[in-house]
Scaffold this active site. Sequence first.
Site, PDB file in Angstrom:
ATOM      1  N   GLY A 293       0.775  -1.239   0.000  1.00 32.05           N
ATOM      2  CA  GLY A 293       0.000   0.000   0.000  1.00 32.05           C
ATOM      3  C   GLY A 293       0.805   1.288   0.000  1.00 32.05           C
TER       4      GLY A 293
ATOM      5  CG  MET B  15      -1.238  -7.834  -6.794  1.00 31.12           C
ATOM      6  SD  MET B  15      -0.778  -6.665  -8.103  1.00 31.12           S
ATOM      7  CE  MET B  15       0.839  -7.255  -8.495  1.00 31.12           C
ATOM      8  NE  ARG B  16     -10.051 -10.956  -7.104  1.00 31.98           N
ATOM      9  CZ  ARG B  16     -10.214 -12.254  -7.364  1.00 31.98           C
ATOM     10  NH1 ARG B  16      -9.326 -13.129  -6.983  1.00 31.98           N
ATOM     11  NH2 ARG B  16     -11.276 -12.684  -8.029  1.00 31.98           N
TER      12      ARG B  16
ATOM     13  CG  HIS C  83       1.350  -2.110 -15.375  1.00 30.52           C
ATOM     14  ND1 HIS C  83       1.184  -3.351 -14.796  1.00 30.52           N
ATOM     15  CD2 HIS C  83       2.284  -2.270 -16.337  1.00 30.52           C
ATOM     16  CE1 HIS C  83       1.977  -4.217 -15.388  1.00 30.52           C
ATOM     17  NE2 HIS C  83       2.664  -3.590 -16.326  1.00 30.52           N
TER      18      HIS C  83
ATOM     19  CG  ASP D 269      -1.746  -4.473 -16.662  1.00 33.72           C
ATOM     20  OD1 ASP D 269      -2.374  -3.886 -15.768  1.00 33.72           O
ATOM     21  OD2 ASP D 269      -0.953  -5.400 -16.443  1.00 33.72           O
TER      22      ASP D 269
ATOM     23  CD  GLN E 217       9.613   9.811 -10.626  1.00 31.05           C
ATOM     24  OE1 GLN E 217       8.818  10.753 -10.823  1.00 31.05           O
ATOM     25  NE2 GLN E 217      10.703   9.953  -9.875  1.00 31.05           N
TER      26      GLN E 217
HETATM   27  C1  GAR Z   1       3.116  -1.126  -7.529  1.00 28.01           C
HETATM   28  O1  GAR Z   1       4.419  -1.131  -8.075  1.00 28.01           O
HETATM   29  C2  GAR Z   1       2.079  -1.199  -8.630  1.00 28.01           C
HETATM   30  O2  GAR Z   1       2.448  -0.491  -9.786  1.00 28.01           O
HETATM   31  C3  GAR Z   1       2.041  -2.677  -8.893  1.00 28.01           C
HETATM   32  O3  GAR Z   1       2.085  -3.268  -7.621  1.00 28.01           O
HETATM   33  C4  GAR Z   1       2.834  -2.417  -6.744  1.00 28.01           C
HETATM   34  C5  GAR Z   1       1.995  -2.160  -5.512  1.00 28.01           C
HETATM   35  O4  GAR Z   1       2.755  -1.487  -4.565  1.00 28.01           O
HETATM   36  N1  GAR Z   1       0.859  -3.046  -9.596  1.00 28.01           N
HETATM   37  C6  GAR Z   1       0.834  -3.981 -10.531  1.00 28.01           C
HETATM   38  O5  GAR Z   1       1.818  -4.631 -10.869  1.00 28.01           O
HETATM   39  C7  GAR Z   1      -0.515  -4.200 -11.195  1.00 28.01           C
HETATM   40  N2  GAR Z   1      -0.371  -4.905 -12.426  1.00 28.01           N
HETATM   41  P1  GAR Z   1       2.076  -0.811  -3.306  1.00 28.01           P
HETATM   42  O6  GAR Z   1       1.194  -1.880  -2.650  1.00 28.01           O
HETATM   43  O7  GAR Z   1       3.246  -0.450  -2.437  1.00 28.01           O
HETATM   44  O8  GAR Z   1       1.283   0.379  -3.776  1.00 28.01           O
END
Ligand code: GAR
Length: 220
Positions: free
Chosen positions: A15, A93-94, A112, A148, A176
């Site tokens: 998060g 992640m779903r 992403h 995506d 970023q």
């Molecule tokens: C982030 O890097 C986000 O871009 C990626 O998961 C991470 C979550 O980090 N999302 C994906 O890969 C979706 N396809 P966080 O829980 O620290 O925000």
Amino acid sequence: MARQVSIGVLISGGGTNLQSIIDAIEAKKLDAKIQFVLSNKADAYGLVRAKNHGVSTEVLDHKAFPSREAYDQAVVDLLHARGVELVVLAGFMRLLSPVFVKAYSNRIMNIHPALLPAFPGLHAQKKALEYGVRCAGCTVHFVNEECDEGPIIIQAVVPVFADDTEEALAARILKQEHRIYPRAIQLYAEGRLRVVGRRVSVDGFSKDEDQVLIQPSLAR
Ligand code: GAR
């Protein structure tokens, strides 16, 4: 000052993107109210982040539902009940089924860690390194029924260095992500995003024709 947009943030893990959104709201840089944070995993650290800032949380474990559609309908019901206008996927992640996408058409954003349409799916940073790209980055896009691939709202580009590890590149990209996600939501709150086919136009955006990242740099 734009109107406050009601958002629901969906997470599965740490998060840090959620944290960047909370921080931007608290710093009054983002006119949004988080109605609740929902996780499909009870141990997601993002839930602790939400609670630390007085944001209400829900855990809905997908394993307790007979199908993807049944799970998504339950999530949509919760989002509707809480008056959520914009759904923010932040490391959720779903894959979303049409049940979800249709209920919130052009009102679901995702982040992403790649310059889409390159490297969709899992392990985007690893794939970018293995491919040998010189620039990588992140993308915030509206979600459609494919993984995506919905209309792109904002992207940030970072350099890739010869000695990068996957972790180093992921950290550079994540920094970023934390800048562009609150920005994308703010553009939505200001009513400045218009989706026409695959393209998203941003009202009142000032162009800088000279903005460029060249990697390796032209300097020595
Ligand atoms: C982030 O890097 C986000 O871009 C990626 O998961 C991470 C979550 O980090 N999302 C994906 O890969 C979706 N396809 P966080 O829980 O620290 O925000």
